[in-house]
Design a protein around this motif. Structure first.
Motif: not given
Length: 159
Positions: A86-99, A113-124
């Motif tokens: 839910g956070l990743a779909e609203r704000d990827a920047v906020l969710a990134l460190p939490l994921v 894993f769905q959140a990681a896909h939504a964020i799509a950051s190499p940091l993950l």
């Protein structure tokens, strides 16, 4: 989860079935506050379903984000995962460190894993690769692989 998994709360069952309005009126806003309240319930099925329902709701307010953020600290991995999505779909920047933090743990719900896909950051990528082939079912392994692919594609785009 099996196909018969339902929350213990009749209210949440009615919300899941689309029988309870959550937006548009004062009564619906009251229902939304009740839904958020269930995210702190003693029963895990109620917390899980309430978080799932709120995460999937097309509402983005400070109260919703605060409730989702709090649920990322839940003792149950499935609840945390729903909140992360839910956070990743609203704000990827906020969710990134939490994921990132969740991927480093010993248990992840599929929503992570769905959140990681939504964020799509190499940091993950490092955290996701740790989980590759470790899913409890084929469909979870597919979600992990899809998230890895999305993060790798983002790395390529950023170079």
């Amino acid at each position: 989860m099996n196909e018969f998994y339902q929350p213990a709360s009749d209210f949440l069952v009615r919300v899941a079935n689309g029988e309870v309005p959550l937006t548009g009126t004062e009564f619906a806003e009251h229902n939304l506050r009740l839904l958020i309240g269930y995210m702190g319930d003693a029963d895990t099925s109620n917390r899980d379903w309430a978080t799932l329902l709120l995460a999937g709701l097309d509402v983005d307010t400070a109260e919703v984000r605060e409730a989702l953020l709090k649920a990322t600290q839940d003792q149950d991995a499935s609840v945390r995962a729903e909140a992360l999505l839910g956070l990743a779909e609203r704000d990827a920047v906020l969710a990134l460190p939490l994921v990132e933090r969740e991927l480093e743990g010993s248990e992840c719900g599929s929503g992570t894993f769905q959140a990681a896909h939504a964020i799509a950051s190499p940091l993950l990528l490092d955290g996701l690769r740790k989980w590759a082939g470790q899913g409890s079912s084929d469909w979870i392994d597919l979600e992990i692989n899809d998230a890895i692919s999305a993060c790798e594609a983002a790395r390529v785009e950023n170079t």
